[in-house]
Design a protein around this motif. Sequence first.
Motif, short mmCIF file in Angstrom:
data_model
loop_
_atom_site.label_atom_id
_atom_site.label_comp_id
_atom_site.label_asym_id
_atom_site.label_seq_id
_atom_site.Cartn_x
_atom_site.Cartn_y
_atom_site.Cartn_z
N MET A 1 -13.87 21.13 31.83
CA MET A 1 -13.29 21.69 33.05
C MET A 1 -14.38 22.39 33.88
O MET A 1 -15.27 23.02 33.32
CB MET A 1 -12.18 22.68 32.71
CG MET A 1 -10.99 22.04 32.03
SD MET A 1 -10.21 20.81 33.07
CE MET A 1 -9.14 20.01 31.89
N TYR A 17 -11.20 22.02 38.17
CA TYR A 17 -11.31 20.57 38.33
C TYR A 17 -11.72 19.93 37.01
O TYR A 17 -12.66 20.37 36.35
CB TYR A 17 -12.39 20.31 39.39
CG TYR A 17 -12.63 18.87 39.77
CD1 TYR A 17 -11.74 18.18 40.57
CD2 TYR A 17 -13.80 18.22 39.39
CE1 TYR A 17 -11.99 16.87 40.98
CE2 TYR A 17 -14.07 16.92 39.78
CZ TYR A 17 -13.16 16.24 40.58
OH TYR A 17 -13.42 14.95 40.97
N ASP A 18 -11.00 18.90 36.63
CA ASP A 18 -11.37 18.11 35.45
C ASP A 18 -12.37 17.05 35.92
O ASP A 18 -11.98 16.01 36.44
CB ASP A 18 -10.13 17.46 34.85
CG ASP A 18 -10.43 16.69 33.57
OD1 ASP A 18 -11.62 16.43 33.29
OD2 ASP A 18 -9.48 16.34 32.86
N TRP A 19 -13.65 17.32 35.76
CA TRP A 19 -14.66 16.43 36.34
C TRP A 19 -14.91 15.19 35.50
O TRP A 19 -15.59 14.26 35.93
CB TRP A 19 -15.97 17.18 36.55
CG TRP A 19 -16.67 17.68 35.32
CD1 TRP A 19 -16.38 18.81 34.61
CD2 TRP A 19 -17.80 17.10 34.67
NE1 TRP A 19 -17.25 18.97 33.57
CE2 TRP A 19 -18.14 17.93 33.58
CE3 TRP A 19 -18.57 15.96 34.90
CZ2 TRP A 19 -19.20 17.67 32.73
CZ3 TRP A 19 -19.64 15.69 34.06
CH2 TRP A 19 -19.95 16.53 32.99
N GLN A 20 -14.33 15.12 34.31
CA GLN A 20 -14.48 13.94 33.49
C GLN A 20 -13.43 12.89 33.83
O GLN A 20 -13.68 11.68 33.79
CB GLN A 20 -14.37 14.32 32.00
CG GLN A 20 -15.44 15.31 31.53
CD GLN A 20 -16.81 14.66 31.35
OE1 GLN A 20 -17.00 13.49 31.63
NE2 GLN A 20 -17.77 15.43 30.88
N THR A 21 -12.21 13.33 34.22
CA THR A 21 -11.11 12.37 34.42
C THR A 21 -11.26 11.50 35.67
O THR A 21 -11.15 10.28 35.55
CB THR A 21 -9.77 13.10 34.40
OG1 THR A 21 -9.64 13.78 33.16
CG2 THR A 21 -8.62 12.15 34.59
N PRO A 22 -11.52 11.98 36.90
CA PRO A 22 -11.47 13.37 37.37
C PRO A 22 -10.09 13.71 37.94
O PRO A 22 -9.28 12.82 38.19
CB PRO A 22 -12.51 13.36 38.49
CG PRO A 22 -12.42 11.96 39.05
CD PRO A 22 -12.05 11.05 37.90
N GLY A 23 -9.86 15.01 38.18
CA GLY A 23 -8.60 15.43 38.76
C GLY A 23 -8.61 16.91 39.09
O GLY A 23 -9.19 17.72 38.35
N LEU A 25 -6.90 20.41 39.26
CA LEU A 25 -5.80 21.10 38.60
C LEU A 25 -5.23 22.22 39.45
O LEU A 25 -4.02 22.48 39.42
CB LEU A 25 -6.26 21.67 37.25
CG LEU A 25 -6.29 20.70 36.05
CD1 LEU A 25 -7.35 19.63 36.25
CD2 LEU A 25 -6.55 21.46 34.75
N ARG A 207 -15.29 18.39 43.66
CA ARG A 207 -15.46 16.93 43.61
C ARG A 207 -16.92 16.55 43.79
O ARG A 207 -17.45 15.69 43.06
CB ARG A 207 -14.60 16.27 44.70
CG ARG A 207 -14.66 14.74 44.68
CD ARG A 207 -13.85 14.13 45.80
NE ARG A 207 -14.38 14.44 47.10
CZ ARG A 207 -15.39 13.76 47.69
NH1 ARG A 207 -15.96 12.77 47.03
NH2 ARG A 207 -15.81 14.10 48.89
N HIS A 214 -22.27 13.68 37.15
CA HIS A 214 -22.26 12.32 36.60
C HIS A 214 -23.60 11.62 36.81
O HIS A 214 -24.04 10.84 35.96
CB HIS A 214 -21.13 11.50 37.23
CG HIS A 214 -19.78 11.78 36.64
ND1 HIS A 214 -19.47 11.51 35.32
CD2 HIS A 214 -18.66 12.32 37.19
CE1 HIS A 214 -18.22 11.87 35.08
NE2 HIS A 214 -17.71 12.37 36.18
#
Length: 236
Positions: A1, A17-23, A25, A207, A214
């Motif tokens: 996160m 922000y879930d930067w792995q999914t991403p999404g 929250l 974002r 990444h």
Amino acid sequence: MLLAMDTATQTASLAVYDWQTPGLLAEWTWLARRRQTQDLMAAAQAMMTQVGLEMGDLSALAVTTGPGSFTGVRIAVSAAKGIGLGLPHTVPAVGLPVLSVTAAPWLAPAASADAQVWAYLQAGRGQLNWCIFHAPDPLWRPGAADHHAGSAADLGAALAHAKHPVWLVGEVTAAVEQTVLELGTALAHVTLVDAVSGTRRAGNLARLAGLHLHYTQADTQANTLASLQPLYLNPL
């Protein structure tokens, strides 16, 4: 996160922000005026709690580095360093210019319309800072030399000489609106984005930070707490 924090101007913003999914929250944006110091950490903790997370769940941090108010910029940078040092594990920390975040939502649409994005913010004492984005490159971090400074009239004069359609994005002021109105047909190629749509938001910061993470995961020297430094411009 990832926790994103922006206190560079009177408009403060936070995002998880879930930067792995991403999404995204959660995102909070408010007019903090001069209360960033009092509001920031309490708001960050409340937002983390709201989405069922603790500070120990963070795997990355992001902040705006400037330009902006001298104190405002340092508040988020200092908070990120403090949070990062307090975590039981090392996390990357991404610092991005304020105007990169302002411009971010408009880069791809403007490119499709063959337009440039001119992002601006108030610099105090009736002055503005602005930066010109020519292409939708989310990884470009403009430096001090890429920024411009001056009055609303100076911005208007620069806009009048632009060779492409311009989307003018940022914290709309009466002076900017008046300048665009007064120059009339000289700025017929300029679209002034409204105040609500042009508000800088931490979700966009998050974002962009996720994209940087990444692309730089293999570079252990990039995006560290030590690399977080305020971006200040020369005095006007």
